[in-house]
Write a protein that holds these residues in place. Structure first.
Motif, short mmCIF file in Angstrom:
data_model
loop_
_atom_site.label_atom_id
_atom_site.label_comp_id
_atom_site.label_asym_id
_atom_site.label_seq_id
_atom_site.Cartn_x
_atom_site.Cartn_y
_atom_site.Cartn_z
N GLN A 58 0.82 -1.21 0.00
CA GLN A 58 0.00 0.00 0.00
C GLN A 58 0.86 1.26 0.00
OE1 GLN A 58 -3.26 0.35 -0.42
NE2 GLN A 58 -3.36 -1.85 -0.72
N GLN A 59 1.99 1.20 0.69
CA GLN A 59 2.90 2.34 0.71
C GLN A 59 3.44 2.59 -0.70
OE1 GLN A 59 5.14 3.97 3.79
NE2 GLN A 59 2.97 4.36 3.95
N VAL A 60 3.82 1.52 -1.38
CA VAL A 60 4.33 1.64 -2.74
C VAL A 60 3.27 2.30 -3.63
CG1 VAL A 60 4.96 0.35 -4.82
CG2 VAL A 60 5.98 -0.27 -2.62
N LYS A 61 2.05 1.79 -3.55
CA LYS A 61 0.95 2.35 -4.35
C LYS A 61 0.76 3.83 -4.05
CE LYS A 61 -2.07 -1.60 -5.15
NZ LYS A 61 -3.28 -2.27 -4.67
N PHE A 62 0.83 4.16 -2.78
CA PHE A 62 0.64 5.54 -2.34
C PHE A 62 1.68 6.46 -2.96
CE2 PHE A 62 2.01 8.52 1.18
CZ PHE A 62 0.93 9.39 1.10
N TYR A 63 2.95 6.09 -2.83
CA TYR A 63 4.01 6.95 -3.36
C TYR A 63 4.00 6.98 -4.89
CZ TYR A 63 5.83 7.51 1.35
OH TYR A 63 5.97 7.85 2.67
N GLU A 64 3.63 5.84 -5.48
CA GLU A 64 3.53 5.81 -6.95
C GLU A 64 2.43 6.73 -7.43
OE1 GLU A 64 3.09 1.69 -7.90
OE2 GLU A 64 5.23 1.44 -8.34
N MET A 65 1.34 6.74 -6.70
CA MET A 65 0.22 7.58 -7.12
C MET A 65 0.56 9.07 -6.97
SD MET A 65 -3.78 7.34 -6.07
CE MET A 65 -3.82 5.56 -5.92
N ILE A 66 1.26 9.38 -5.90
CA ILE A 66 1.70 10.78 -5.73
C ILE A 66 2.63 11.16 -6.87
CG2 ILE A 66 3.10 12.33 -4.30
CD1 ILE A 66 2.01 11.00 -1.84
N ALA A 67 3.59 10.28 -7.16
CA ALA A 67 4.54 10.56 -8.25
C ALA A 67 3.79 10.75 -9.57
CB ALA A 67 5.56 9.42 -8.37
N GLU A 68 2.78 9.92 -9.78
CA GLU A 68 2.01 10.00 -11.01
C GLU A 68 1.26 11.34 -11.10
OE1 GLU A 68 1.89 8.26 -13.68
OE2 GLU A 68 0.31 9.53 -14.50
N LYS A 69 0.65 11.71 -10.01
CA LYS A 69 -0.07 12.99 -9.97
C LYS A 69 0.87 14.16 -10.23
CE LYS A 69 -4.03 11.98 -6.99
NZ LYS A 69 -5.10 12.44 -7.91
N LEU A 70 2.04 14.10 -9.62
CA LEU A 70 3.01 15.19 -9.77
C LEU A 70 3.58 15.21 -11.18
CD1 LEU A 70 4.78 14.95 -6.31
CD2 LEU A 70 3.33 16.81 -7.10
N ARG A 71 3.75 14.01 -11.77
CA ARG A 71 4.24 13.94 -13.13
C ARG A 71 3.25 14.65 -14.07
NH1 ARG A 71 4.32 8.60 -13.73
NH2 ARG A 71 5.94 8.34 -12.15
N HIS A 72 2.00 14.41 -13.80
CA HIS A 72 0.97 15.05 -14.62
C HIS A 72 1.00 16.58 -14.41
CE1 HIS A 72 -2.66 15.26 -16.96
NE2 HIS A 72 -3.22 16.00 -16.02
N ALA A 73 1.11 16.99 -13.16
CA ALA A 73 1.17 18.43 -12.86
C ALA A 73 2.39 19.06 -13.53
CB ALA A 73 1.23 18.64 -11.34
N HIS A 74 3.48 18.33 -13.51
CA HIS A 74 4.73 18.81 -14.13
C HIS A 74 4.55 19.02 -15.63
CE1 HIS A 74 8.67 17.98 -16.12
NE2 HIS A 74 9.07 18.88 -15.24
N SER A 75 3.86 18.09 -16.24
CA SER A 75 3.71 18.14 -17.71
C SER A 75 2.92 19.35 -18.17
CB SER A 75 3.04 16.85 -18.21
OG SER A 75 1.66 16.88 -17.88
N ARG A 76 2.19 19.98 -17.26
CA ARG A 76 1.38 21.13 -17.66
C ARG A 76 2.18 22.41 -17.78
NH1 ARG A 76 -4.73 20.95 -15.99
NH2 ARG A 76 -4.49 22.78 -17.30
N PHE A 77 3.38 22.40 -17.26
CA PHE A 77 4.23 23.59 -17.42
C PHE A 77 4.93 23.50 -18.76
CE2 PHE A 77 3.47 23.50 -12.95
CZ PHE A 77 3.37 24.83 -12.61
N THR A 78 4.99 24.63 -19.45
CA THR A 78 5.57 24.62 -20.78
C THR A 78 7.08 24.81 -20.68
OG1 THR A 78 5.07 26.95 -20.88
CG2 THR A 78 3.55 25.47 -22.00
N THR A 79 7.78 24.07 -21.51
CA THR A 79 9.22 24.26 -21.58
C THR A 79 9.48 25.45 -22.49
OG1 THR A 79 9.31 21.87 -21.49
CG2 THR A 79 11.38 23.01 -21.90
#
Lengths: 475, 475
Positions: free
Chosen positions: A453-474
């Motif tokens: 469950q801890q793995v899932k939790f941190y993976e989900m956070i990473a996934e959410k942040l990856r998505h948030a990151h992708s919204r910023f334009t290079t």
């Protein structure tokens, strides 16, 4: 007798549990399940009472076929309905009420103790019993005056559900403690609780804990095959249950007497020093584990508080700060701001979502780690008593020489005492081996579950942040 | 004159900065770079002093070719070595000391202000200047009596490094503030600091902040093309630096005078109401952003504290609790315990590693978010002054009618004042547009960086936990 106890307290009305057809000419009254009758005389004796139905007809009905309110009060202590009935109940023992439960050890049956790979072990059944505690339902009696929660307990052997209320579990606990407590640590049930006991959250938690307790009992070869446990899991009907209860309460092979039923097959008698050493070793281990478990619980509690309190609040504030900055940026009036402000708002919302996830995560992982350790804390808390019984026996054997010299006991008595102490030591070893194998299983399972469950939790956070990151334009 | 200042203070010894070949018959002394000489008479004047070399030879040497200790004291305020020299320095202005820096605006050059897509914008150069601040080196003067840190500053244009100490950056800051402060917010330098200023951590942090400050200055088209900034980045030699410094300090086009050099090309004069509105709009925005940035900084600080304090401690305690339980289990003496205890120990160590990661993470992500917001806090703190200059000009224009009526100024004076206010408003707009475009760039970049690091962080935790999970055996 519960009828008497409650007649003056609440009402003389009772509900009919089963159909009963009156035998003509016997002054009996026919009653139907679900019917309400008024008790007119509870002092008939012989298992009968006099009652009046709604049509005004009066006659005798079997006491066990009706129920008043004695069992409606979840927190009352008023359930030794048989013992209070004085000389009466005896008459029923022979009436074929208690079913002979296949494969169960009766109170006079021997408990086998074998020499396993790890030393003395209980005789384990081929098929491991288990059960499911589910489907809590609110019921009420006495026209809604008394409410209770009934759980459905379904053993994997029969797959036939039986219903039990918390007080029945508690009754079972008391029987097991009385009968096996000297040899086997019987963990406490989840706490009694008065306030909020009908709230969904509490019911769910209690059910989960009752399930944990039952699973542990099912896993124990001695307990799971005992007559009282089998009764609890697979009584045929209300009458069978009541008969069985009475029988169990009259069981005399309780306390240290249980050791007389334990047969260490093919194991030589131990000498006193060995017995003492084994006892000390287990004592040390259980105390050390008790400390370790309590330590983990303390830390777990603090972590729980942080994860559900200040930490998500902080993530929420970070999220709000990003969103706030985004709305300030929007007010700039500058062209080409939208890509940044949209991304910043999304990042802010992501941190708010993370806050939510952080707050909810302990229920998904820490909860089970805590529950398991809480169970073990309870179990370990029983060991000092179990060990105490052994120490007392050892002391007795130590005194035996003096007693023989003083002519107070015979040398043969002394041999019996030594033999008993040896049996006790073997059974403690068997119990410890049972404990260890269960502990290894439980901690493996709970750690796997926790980490998964801890793995899932941190993976989900990473996934959410990856998505948030992708919204910023290079740029 | 620094020689004088320090002669009586510490020593009359000086170090030779550059080779100097004496012209025969001129009473001069040849000196070599690195040589130490003793000053015998600092009151010669005309840029010369009398000194004695180690061989005992005495003669005149150019003052600028040697250095005593005036610049060794990083926190002293003792550096207006020219101003204190009274009527002397003037003589050198014409001596060809200051190089004519290609492409740089002299103090009399016009600052172009164009009409861009977003409104008034500064004229941006084709090539964006940048520089690298690196390689901090500890130096000492006066035989180790005075130590300092020198940074290497390499502009991307020339790729030729120059050395600067903090006090030189501070000198540059003062010049820029004096000259451009009315039109352009000049952010403060990183704080001066006395204690611990030779510690690696501090030097690294200061260098990073000096880099941030220099990058921001390089990005500004007006500042980066100014003569003083060009001097700082690409002085030819120590002499050139000294000449340039003196020239910059004598620049009279400072304060509000800078507006006289700004030319809003092709932009019509604004009316007073428009000027006031623009001014108010920027004022509102910068104040709102100031609040937002400060809010984020406050939360960031708290988060930093939690991430470097209680949170890793808690993970460490969880890790220790697992390991402790593992060692208790090991003491059980039960066979087949090793798989669990190994896995449990590994899980414990994983949480200790996570504790470490949590504690170190802020340096990898939050740090840059904080630094950027700190920079903006500093920058936004300059806006009230810049806006204040504009408000004062607006008030003056408002009074102009009265003054004309009272015959105190001519209508032509009033027109000039209005024109000036209009130019100021345009330059404020250009500055705001510059600010906005930089802000969008900076926040995009820092948020990307922050989220990228956060993703990596959570992914690494998940990966570590996945590994820890795999060590538990499925039963």
């Amino acid at each position: 007798m519960h009828v008497f106890t409650y007649a003056c307290l609440v009402s003389t009305q009772a509900q009919v549990l089963y159909d009963f057809a009156a035998e003509p000419g016997n002054n009996e009254l026919s009653i139907r399940e679900g019917e309400t009758i008024t008790i007119t005389n509870q002092n008939i004796g012989g298992g009968w009472i006099e009652a009046k139905n709604s049509k005004g007809e009066v006659g005798l009905v079997p006491e066990d076929y009706i129920e008043v309110s004695a069992e409606d009060d979840e927190w009352d202590e008023e359930w030794d309905d048989v013992k209070s009935s004085g000389g009466y109940a005896e008459s029923e023992a022979g009436e074929g009420g208690a079913i002979n439960r296949g494969g169960a050890h009766g109170s006079s049956m021997k408990i086998a103790l074998n020499n396993g790979e790890v030393g003395p072990v209980w005789a384990y059944p081929d098929y491991q019993l288990d059960c499911v505690v589910a489907d809590p339902k609110k019921g009420s009696k006495l026209y809604g005056l008394k409410s209770y929660i009934e759980y459905q307990v379904t053993p994997t052997t029969t797959n036939k559900p039986v219903n039990h209320r918390y007080k029945h579990f508690d009754w079972l606990y008391e029987r097991l403690l009385e009968k096996f407590g000297s040899a086997i640590p019987i963990p406490c049930l989840p706490d009694k609780q008065v306030a909020g006991r009908f709230e969904d959250e509490f019911i769910k938690m209690r059910m989960e804990r009752l399930q944990g307790w039952m699973t542990r009992m099912c896993r124990h070869p001695v307990i799971s095959s005992s007559e009282v446990f089998q009764l609890f899991l697979s009584y045929k009907d209300e009458k069978d249950w009541k008969m069985g209860k009475r029988k169990a309460e009259k069981d005399e092979t309780v306390g240290v007497m249980v050791f007389s039923t334990i047969e260490p097959e093919g194991l030589p008698d131990l000498d006193l020093i060995e017995v003492e050493q084994k006892c000390e070793q287990f004592n040390r281990f259980t105390r050390a584990m008790d400390d370790g478990v309590k330590d983990l619980l303390t830390i777990g509690n603090e972590h729980w508080k942080r994860c559900t309190g200040p930490l998500p609040k902080e993530y929420q504030r970070i999220g709000k700060a990003f969103q706030n900055l985004s709305s300030v940026f929007t007010s700039s009036g500058y062209e080409g701001e939208a890509a940044l402000t949209d991304a910043l708002t999304a990042a802010g919302k992501t941190y708010e979502e993370i806050a939510q996830m952080v707050a909810e995560q302990p229920k998904k992982d820490l909860h089970f780690l805590m529950e398991t350790n809480n169970e073990y804390k309870g179990l370990l808390g029983c060991f000092p008593d179990t060990v105490g019984v052994h120490k007392a026996a050892i002391e007795k054997v130590k005194e035996a020489d003096k007693l023989v010299a003083a002519g107070k006991i015979t040398p043969s008595d002394k041999t019996t005492m030594s033999k008993r102490a040896s049996t006790m030591s073997y059974s403690l070893q068997a119990e410890m081996n049972h404990f260890h194998s269960n502990r290894i299983y439980d901690y493996n399972r709970v750690m796997q579950q926790y980490l998964e469950q801890q793995v899932k939790f941190y993976e989900m956070i990473a996934e959410k942040l990856r998505h948030a990151h992708s919204r910023f334009t290079t740029m």
